[in-house]
Design an enzyme around this catalytic site. Structure first.
Site, PDB file in Angstrom:
ATOM      1  N   ASP A   1      36.445  -6.674 -15.569  1.00  0.00           N
ATOM      2  CA  ASP A   1      35.029  -7.022 -15.769  1.00  0.00           C
ATOM      3  C   ASP A   1      34.206  -6.606 -14.559  1.00  0.00           C
ATOM      4  OD1 ASP A   1      32.880  -7.974 -17.219  1.00  0.00           O
ATOM      5  OD2 ASP A   1      33.065 -10.011 -16.466  1.00  0.00           O
TER       6      ASP A   1
ATOM      7  N   LEU B   1      21.515 -22.548  -7.189  1.00  0.00           N
ATOM      8  CA  LEU B   1      21.468 -21.141  -6.789  1.00  0.00           C
ATOM      9  C   LEU B   1      21.137 -20.227  -7.954  1.00  0.00           C
ATOM     10  CD1 LEU B   1      24.630 -20.977  -4.510  1.00  0.00           C
ATOM     11  CD2 LEU B   1      22.247 -20.971  -3.788  1.00  0.00           C
ATOM     12  N   GLY B   2      21.575 -20.586  -9.136  1.00  0.00           N
ATOM     13  CA  GLY B   2      21.346 -19.721 -10.283  1.00  0.00           C
ATOM     14  C   GLY B   2      22.092 -20.221 -11.494  1.00  0.00           C
ATOM     15  N   GLN B   3      21.977 -19.440 -12.573  1.00  0.00           N
ATOM     16  CA  GLN B   3      22.592 -19.814 -13.835  1.00  0.00           C
ATOM     17  C   GLN B   3      23.568 -18.707 -14.225  1.00  0.00           C
ATOM     18  OE1 GLN B   3      21.727 -22.681 -15.495  1.00  0.00           O
ATOM     19  NE2 GLN B   3      23.068 -22.414 -17.267  1.00  0.00           N
ATOM     20  N   GLY B   4      24.845 -19.018 -14.295  1.00  0.00           N
ATOM     21  CA  GLY B   4      25.836 -18.058 -14.730  1.00  0.00           C
ATOM     22  C   GLY B   4      26.113 -18.186 -16.203  1.00  0.00           C
ATOM     23  N   GLY B   5      26.967 -17.290 -16.720  1.00  0.00           N
ATOM     24  CA  GLY B   5      27.309 -17.340 -18.133  1.00  0.00           C
ATOM     25  C   GLY B   5      28.056 -18.593 -18.494  1.00  0.00           C
ATOM     26  N   PHE B   6      28.714 -19.231 -17.506  1.00  0.00           N
ATOM     27  CA  PHE B   6      29.479 -20.435 -17.783  1.00  0.00           C
ATOM     28  C   PHE B   6      28.705 -21.702 -17.476  1.00  0.00           C
ATOM     29  CE2 PHE B   6      33.470 -22.306 -18.794  1.00  0.00           C
ATOM     30  CZ  PHE B   6      33.594 -23.449 -18.017  1.00  0.00           C
TER      31      PHE B   6
ATOM     32  N   PRO C   1      25.368 -23.653 -14.636  1.00  0.00           N
ATOM     33  CA  PRO C   1      24.608 -23.574 -13.390  1.00  0.00           C
ATOM     34  C   PRO C   1      25.523 -23.602 -12.168  1.00  0.00           C
ATOM     35  CG  PRO C   1      24.452 -25.769 -14.323  1.00  0.00           C
ATOM     36  CD  PRO C   1      25.150 -24.935 -15.338  1.00  0.00           C
TER      37      PRO C   1
END
Length: 729
Positions: A535, A452-457, A459
Site C-alpha cells: 500500500d 492531528l487528522g482523520q485517517g481511514g480507520f 481520528p
C-alpha cells in the site's frame, strides 16, 4: 536514426568523407578511400567481367554475376554483430568451420571485439557465446523446437527458429523468421558479450529490448567449476552436487568457486579398480529442473535403456533423458550446471550407495519424529483444555478494566473484545501496553485541539505520555466501528501536504525520492525477512522536520521467507491507482508490485499531481496515461510541476520521469528492482531501456459508426492468444 547491421570496413575506418564503395575492375565489391587505396574487398578469387551489387529486401548485400545471375558473394556469409531474419549461422562438424557473429570492440568502435557467437555441434547442437576461444555462455541442447537450457523458451515462442542439418554430412545451420513484418526482430551481440533480442515498435519508433543473456552470474559458463551447481536464488549461488565437496575449502569459503568440487566417496567401480572391498552397487541421485552439463554424448536409447547403459558403464557418471533430444550421458567432469525454478531437464548423477543411505535414514528419523510429535500435541492439548478456565477469568478482568462510559464526542468502547483478543495474542513483555486512562490523560481526554487528522480507520490525536515522551499519534476508530485500537509512534512526523509544495523545491523532492528508495531497499533486500508493503502511496510517506521520508502504515504488508518471491491472495486490499495490474486483477503480488506503486508515486512527486486527479480529464485516464502521452510526444516539460521546473535540473527530472515509466510497465518482469532504480537515479546506469506502455492508460471507448475495426484493435490488449488468419492465394 539508422541501425547498422553490417559494416564492410569495420577494421579499417575512413578518416574522412571522401570514401566510395564500387564494383572494381576485377568484379569485386570494394571500399576505397579518397586516395584510391582499397580499404576492404569482397575478395572473390575468380575474376568476373560483368558483376553488380544489390541490397535485398531482407538486408543482404549481394554481389551477382550478371552473365548467369548467380550470387558470387553476400554479406550474410560474413556477418558482424547482428543476426537478422533469413541470415544463417552455420557450422561444419568435421572441418569445424563456422559462420559467427562478432561483437564490436566498443559501443562506438565497430572493429572486431572480444566476443563471438554461433552454433556448436559437438554431438548435440547448442548455441554458444565465446570470449576469445573460451565458452562464455551456452544455450543448452537443441530438441528440434527449443534450446532446453534457456528458461522461458517454449515451442510457441520459437515457432520462427529452425536448426537444420544431419550427422552424415556434418553441416548444420541456424536461422529465424518472424511473422509480424511490422515488428521485426534482431539479435545483437554487444561489446560486453550479451546476446540481446530487440523488437521494433511503431510507437515510439524505436528498438525495445525483449530478452538478453547472460542475465546473472549463474549464466556465465562454468561459474561454479566442475561438479558445482549454480542457483541465482541462493546465497551463496554456488554449491557442490550431492556426494561432492569443495576441491579447495579455503577458496570456496572466500567465494572463489572456479576450482569446483570433487567426489566425497569412491564409487563401486572405483573401489573394484583400486582393490578396496566391494560394497553395494552405485545408484543415481536425481537433480530436477537444471541446465544439464556441457559435453554430453548422445545415443538413440529409450529412457530405461539410457539408465541401464549408464549404470553398467563404469565410465558413465551421469545421464539425462529429454523428449526429442534422446539419451544424454557424461563420462568426464560435469561443467556448467544451473538450477532453474522451472523448465530445464532432470539430471541423474551416479553416487556411491553409502551417499544415498543418508536419505533413507532421514526418512526413518522423520517417521519417528512424526509419531512423537502427535503424542506431544495430544498432551499439550489436554493441558490447554485445563487452562481455559483460567484464560476466561483473565479475559473477563481485562474487559472490566477497559470498559468505560463514553459520549458522542469521544470514541465508543462498547465492544472491547477486539482489543482483548489482540492483547491475548501478543507477548506482553515485548510490547508496551497503555490503559485507557493513560491515553486519555496524554491527549487531554481526546480534546479536539489535539486532533492531528482523520485517517481511514478513525481520528488521530497528538499526545504526550507522563514520562514526557512525545507520542506521534494515538489512533482510535470512529464511534460506529464498535472496536478500539491505539497505535503509538514516538516520533512526531507530518504528512507531505500538497498545500506546502511551494517549499518542496526539486532538491528536496529528489531527497525524498532517494529516501523512499532506501526504505524500499531495506524492505526488499536488506531486511532479514523480505517485506512487501502492498500500500505504498503518498499519504503513507511521512516526513520529519528535516523532510526525511519514512514509509508508514504496514497494516497490509506481507513478509516473504526463504526463496519466496511472490504470493497470491483472494482478498485484494490497497489503494486503486497505486495497485499493479497483476495484483488488482489476479491477486498476485511481489516486490515488483511495490515498484509499480513507487513508479506512480515518483510521477506524482515530479508532476505535483495526484494520480486520481485525472478522473474527468479528457486527455488521459490517469497520471500514467498523461505521462505516457507526453513521453511519446517528447514533451516531458509539460508534466513537470511548475514549482520545480528549473533548467538546471531538467536532465535529472527527465531521468526521474523515465524511471517512473519503467516502474509502471504492465508486466512485472519488465519493471526494475529497487536496487536497479537507485543505480538509474544516480546515473550509475547511464543508458536506460525504453519503457513499454504503462498499465491502465487506455480509456475504453465505444465504437461509433465511423470508427474502424483497425483502430479498435489498437486500444485492446490480448495476451496468450493464438490468432489464425486465412488469406487467399
Amino acid at each position: 536514426m539508422f541501425t547498422p547491421i553490417w559494416i564492410a570496413n569495420r577494421n579499417k575506418p575512413l578518416n574522412d568523407s571522401s570514401g566510395i564503395m564500387k564494383v572494381y575492375e576485377d568484379g569485386n565489391l570494394v571500399v576505397l578511400n579518397g586516395n584510391g587505396e582499397v580499404l576492404w574487398s569482397s575478395s572473390v578469387s575468380t575474376r568476373v567481367d560483368n558483376s553488380s551489387a544489390e541490397l535485398t529486401d531482407v538486408g543482404d548485400l549481394v554481389l551477382r554475376d550478371n552473365n548467369n545471375g548467380n550470387i558470387i558473394w553476400e554479406s550474410f556469409q560474413h556477418p558482424g554483430d547482428s543476426f537478422v531474419s533469413s541470415m544463417k549461422l552455420t557450422a561444419n562438424q568435421r572441418t569445424q568451420e563456422k559462420i559467427l557473429l562478432t561483437s564490436w570492440k566498443e559501443p562506438s568502435d565497430p572493429s572486431i571485439g572480444s566476443f563471438s557467437a554461433g552454433i556448436d555441434v559437438f554431438e548435440i547442437p547448442q548455441f554458444f557465446i565465446w570470449k576469445g576461444n573460451r565458452p562464455y555462455w551456452r544455450s543448452g541442447q537443441w530438441n528440434r523446437r527449443i534450446f532446453i537450457g534457456v528458461p522461458g523458451m517454449s515451442s510457441g515462442y520459437l515457432d520462427g527458429f529452425l536448426l537444420e542439418g544431419d550427422r552424415s554430412s556434418g553441416n548444420f545451420s541456424f536461422r529465424f523468421t518472424y511473422i509480424d513484418k511490422s515488428h521485426p526482430n534482431i539479435f545483437v551481440l554487444s561489446p560486453e558479450g550479451k546476446l540481446i533480442q530487440k523488437t521494433w515498435t511503431n510507437s515510439p519508433k524505436s528498438w525495445q529490448i525483449d530478452w538478453q543473456t547472460p542475465e546473472n552470474e549463474c549464466d556465465i559458463y562454468g561459474f561454479c567449476g566442475e561438479f558445482g551447481v549454480c542457483n541465482p536464488e541462493n546465497s551463496p549461488v554456488c554449491s557442490c552436487l550431492k556426494g561432492f565437496e569443495p576441491k579447495n575449502a579455503d577458496e570456496w569459503s572466500r567465494g572463489n568457486w572456479t576450482g569446483g568440487c570433487v567426489r566425497s566417496r569412491l564409487l563401486q567401480c572405483e573401489r573394484i579398480i583400486t582393490g578396496d572391498e566391494a560394497g553395494k552397487y552405485d545408484e543415481f541421485s536425481k537433480l530436477e529442473t537444471v541446465k544439464v552439463p556441457d559435453l554430453a554424448y548422445w545415443s538413440p536409447s529409450l529412457e530405461q535403456e539410457c539408465k541401464d547403459n549408464c549404470l553398467n558403464n563404469c565410465s558413465c557418471i551421469a545421464y539425462s533423458y529429454f523428449s526429442d533430444v534422446g539419451c544424454m550421458s557424461w563420462t568426464g567432469n560435469l561443467i556448467d550446471i544451473q538450477k532453474f525454478s522451472s523448465g530445464g531437464a532432470d539430471l541423474y548423477i551416479r553416487l556411491a550407495y553409502s551417499e544415498l543411505d543418508n536419505d533413507r535414514n532421514l526418512k526413518v528419523i522423520i517417521g519417528i519424529a512424526v509419531v512423537i510429535g502427535v503424542i506431544t500435541i495430544s498432551i499439550f492439548a489436554f493441558f490447554m483444555w485445563r487452562s481455559m478456565a483460567k484464560y476466561k477469568e483473565r479475559r473477563r478482568k481485562n474487559r472490566e478494566m477497559l470498559l468505560v462510559n463514553s459520549n458522542e464526542n469521544h470514541p465508543t468502547f462498547s465492544d472491547v473484545n477486539m482489543l482483548v483478543d489482540s492483547i491475548d495474542k501478543v507477548k506482553l513483555q515485548e510490547l508496551p501496553v497503555f490503559n485507557l486512562q493513560k491515553l486519555a490523560l496524554a491527549t487531554g481526554n481526546f480534546d479536539v485541539a489535539n486532533k492531528l487528522g482523520q485517517g481511514g480507520f478513525g481520528p488521530v490525536y497528538k499526545g504526550k505520555l507522563s514520562d514526557r515522551r512525545e507520542s506521534g499519534g494515538i489512533k482510535t476508530p470512529p464511534s460506529k466501528s464498535g472496536g478500539t485500537l491505539w497505535l503509538l509512534c514516538r516520533r512526531k512526523r507530518e504528512n507531505a501536504d500538497p498545500s506546502k509544495k511551494q517549499i518542496l523545491d526539486w532538491r528536496k523532492r529528489f531527497h525524498i525520492i532517494e529516501g523512499i528508495c532506501r526504505g524500499l531497499l531495506y524492505l526488499h533486500r536488506d531486511s532479514r525477512l523480505r517485506i512487501i508493503h502492498r500500500d505504498l502511496k503518498a499519504s503513507n510517506i511521512l516526513l520529519d522536520q528535516e523532510l526525511n521520508p519514512k514509509i508508514s502504515d504496514f497494516g497490509m504488508a506481507r513478509i516473504f521467507g526463504g526463496n519466496e518471491d511472490q504470493a497470491n491472495t483472494r482478498r485484494v486490499v490497497g489503494t486503486y491507482g497505486y495497485m499493479s495490474p497483476e495484483y488488482a486483477m489476479e491477486g498476485r503480488f511481489s516486490e515488483k508490485s511495490d515498484m509499480f506503486s513507487f513508479g506512480v508515486l515518483l510521477l506524482e512527486i515530479v508532476s505535483g499531481r495526484r494520480n486520481t486527479s485525472f478522473y474527468e480529464n479528457e486527455q488521459a485516464l490517469s497520471l500514467l496515461g498523461f505521462a505516457w502521452k507526453l513521453w511519446n510526444e517528447g514533451n516531458n516539460a509539460a508534466l513537470v510541476d511548475p514549482v520545480v521546473s528549473d533548467p538546471c535540473y531538467q536532465a535529472e527530472i527527465s531521468r526521474c520521469i523515465h524511471v517512473g515509466l519503467l516502474c509502471v510497465q504492465e508486466f512485472a518482469k519488465d519493471r526494475p528492482t529497487v536496487s536497479t532504480v537507485i543505480s538509474m537515479l544516480n546515473s550509475e546506469i547511464v543508458d536506460l531501456p525504453i519503457p513499454k506502455q504503462p498499465a491502465f492508460t487506455e480509456r475504453q471507448v465505444a465504437l461509433d459508426s465511423a470508427g474502424s475495426s483497425q483502430q479498435s484493435l489498437k486500444n485492446c490488449s490480448v495476451n496468450l492468444v493464438t490468432l489464425t488468419v486465412i488469406d487467399a492465394r
